[in-house]
Design a protein around this motif. Structure first.
Motif, PDB file in Angstrom:
ATOM      1  N   LEU A 170      42.208  94.725 -44.721  1.00 44.86           N
ATOM      2  CA  LEU A 170      43.392  95.447 -44.249  1.00 44.86           C
ATOM      3  C   LEU A 170      43.190  96.960 -44.333  1.00 44.86           C
ATOM      4  N   ALA A 171      42.533  97.427 -45.373  1.00 47.54           N
ATOM      5  CA  ALA A 171      42.262  98.863 -45.500  1.00 47.54           C
ATOM      6  C   ALA A 171      41.310  99.331 -44.407  1.00 47.54           C
ATOM      7  N   ALA A 172      40.367  98.483 -44.039  1.00 50.27           N
ATOM      8  CA  ALA A 172      39.378  98.857 -43.024  1.00 50.27           C
ATOM      9  C   ALA A 172      39.994  99.002 -41.645  1.00 50.27           C
ATOM     10  N   VAL A 173      41.100  98.339 -41.400  1.00 48.93           N
ATOM     11  CA  VAL A 173      41.728  98.407 -40.081  1.00 48.93           C
ATOM     12  C   VAL A 173      43.060  99.149 -40.107  1.00 48.93           C
ATOM     13  N   ASP A 174      43.289  99.948 -41.118  1.00 49.23           N
ATOM     14  CA  ASP A 174      44.516 100.736 -41.222  1.00 49.23           C
ATOM     15  C   ASP A 174      44.495 101.817 -40.142  1.00 49.23           C
ATOM     16  N   GLY A 175      45.289 101.620 -39.087  1.00 47.27           N
ATOM     17  CA  GLY A 175      45.277 102.522 -37.943  1.00 47.27           C
ATOM     18  C   GLY A 175      45.587 103.965 -38.282  1.00 47.27           C
ATOM     19  N   ARG A 176      46.543 104.173 -39.161  1.00 47.06           N
ATOM     20  CA  ARG A 176      46.912 105.545 -39.530  1.00 47.06           C
ATOM     21  C   ARG A 176      45.756 106.246 -40.230  1.00 47.06           C
ATOM     22  N   ARG A 177      45.201 105.594 -41.235  1.00 46.68           N
ATOM     23  CA  ARG A 177      44.117 106.186 -42.015  1.00 46.68           C
ATOM     24  C   ARG A 177      42.866 106.388 -41.161  1.00 46.68           C
ATOM     25  N   ARG A 178      42.510 105.383 -40.370  1.00 41.79           N
ATOM     26  CA  ARG A 178      41.298 105.470 -39.568  1.00 41.79           C
ATOM     27  C   ARG A 178      41.403 106.557 -38.502  1.00 41.79           C
ATOM     28  N   THR A 179      42.576 106.692 -37.878  1.00 44.62           N
ATOM     29  CA  THR A 179      42.771 107.736 -36.869  1.00 44.62           C
ATOM     30  C   THR A 179      42.708 109.110 -37.512  1.00 44.62           C
ATOM     31  N   ARG A 180      43.373 109.265 -38.656  1.00 43.33           N
ATOM     32  CA  ARG A 180      43.343 110.554 -39.358  1.00 43.33           C
ATOM     33  C   ARG A 180      41.919 110.943 -39.720  1.00 43.33           C
ATOM     34  N   LEU A 181      41.174 109.986 -40.293  1.00 43.18           N
ATOM     35  CA  LEU A 181      39.792 110.278 -40.691  1.00 43.18           C
ATOM     36  C   LEU A 181      38.924 110.638 -39.490  1.00 43.18           C
ATOM     37  N   ALA A 182      39.082 109.928 -38.392  1.00 43.27           N
ATOM     38  CA  ALA A 182      38.277 110.213 -37.199  1.00 43.27           C
ATOM     39  C   ALA A 182      38.570 111.612 -36.679  1.00 43.27           C
ATOM     40  N   LEU A 183      39.824 112.006 -36.653  1.00 46.44           N
ATOM     41  CA  LEU A 183      40.177 113.338 -36.162  1.00 46.44           C
ATOM     42  C   LEU A 183      39.750 114.429 -37.140  1.00 46.44           C
ATOM     43  N   GLU A 184      39.845 114.160 -38.429  1.00 45.63           N
ATOM     44  CA  GLU A 184      39.423 115.154 -39.419  1.00 45.63           C
ATOM     45  C   GLU A 184      37.914 115.357 -39.394  1.00 45.63           C
ATOM     46  N   ARG A 185      37.181 114.344 -38.983  1.00 45.14           N
ATOM     47  CA  ARG A 185      35.722 114.447 -38.900  1.00 45.14           C
ATOM     48  C   ARG A 185      35.274 115.098 -37.606  1.00 45.14           C
ATOM     49  N   GLY A 186      36.223 115.501 -36.788  1.00 42.05           N
ATOM     50  CA  GLY A 186      35.893 116.207 -35.563  1.00 42.05           C
ATOM     51  C   GLY A 186      35.569 115.330 -34.384  1.00 42.05           C
ATOM     52  N   ALA A 187      36.003 114.076 -34.412  1.00 44.27           N
ATOM     53  CA  ALA A 187      35.719 113.173 -33.301  1.00 44.27           C
ATOM     54  C   ALA A 187      36.299 113.695 -31.990  1.00 44.27           C
ATOM     55  N   ALA A 188      37.429 114.365 -32.059  1.00 50.84           N
ATOM     56  CA  ALA A 188      38.060 114.904 -30.851  1.00 50.84           C
ATOM     57  C   ALA A 188      38.926 116.092 -31.241  1.00 50.84           C
ATOM     58  N   ALA A 189      38.373 116.979 -32.029  1.00 51.29           N
ATOM     59  CA  ALA A 189      39.150 118.094 -32.565  1.00 51.29           C
ATOM     60  C   ALA A 189      39.481 119.114 -31.475  1.00 51.29           C
ATOM     61  N   PRO A 190      40.755 119.410 -31.294  1.00 48.04           N
ATOM     62  CA  PRO A 190      41.146 120.441 -30.331  1.00 48.04           C
ATOM     63  C   PRO A 190      40.903 121.833 -30.904  1.00 48.04           C
ATOM     64  N   GLU A 191      40.884 122.820 -30.041  1.00 45.60           N
ATOM     65  CA  GLU A 191      40.764 124.193 -30.504  1.00 45.60           C
ATOM     66  C   GLU A 191      42.023 124.565 -31.278  1.00 45.60           C
ATOM     67  N   ALA A 192      41.890 125.478 -32.223  1.00 44.25           N
ATOM     68  CA  ALA A 192      43.034 125.904 -33.033  1.00 44.25           C
ATOM     69  C   ALA A 192      44.134 126.435 -32.129  1.00 44.25           C
ATOM     70  N   GLY A 193      45.339 125.967 -32.342  1.00 48.64           N
ATOM     71  CA  GLY A 193      46.495 126.425 -31.590  1.00 48.64           C
ATOM     72  C   GLY A 193      46.671 125.771 -30.235  1.00 48.64           C
TER      73      GLY A 193
END
Length: 67
Positions: A20-43
């Motif tokens: 269940l932890a491995a498929v936690d959509g909220r956590r997995r999406t947050r981690l992917a975005l924090e790792r720069g998977a699709a990071a937008p420019e600031a602002g």
């Protein structure tokens, strides 16, 4: 339950928690975005679309990461 069944039950419950932890959509999406998977420019403006059973959790994860 017998003494033999209890350790197996504990193992199965731990496996369920890990799955269940491995498929936690909220956590997995947050981690992917924090790792720069699709990071937008600031602002930059960000539009998010989430579909399916995990849509709400994924949208919350994006909000957690991007504000």
């Amino acid at each position: 339950m017998s003494g033999f069944e209890e350790p197996r039950r504990a193992i199965l419950l731990e496996l369920l928690r890990a799955a269940l932890a491995a498929v936690d959509g909220r956590r997995r999406t947050r981690l992917a975005l924090e790792r720069g998977a699709a990071a937008p420019e600031a602002g930059a403006a960000v539009w998010a679309v989430a579909l399916g059973k995990a849509a709400c959790a994924m949208a919350l994860g994006a909000h957690d990461a991007l504000g």
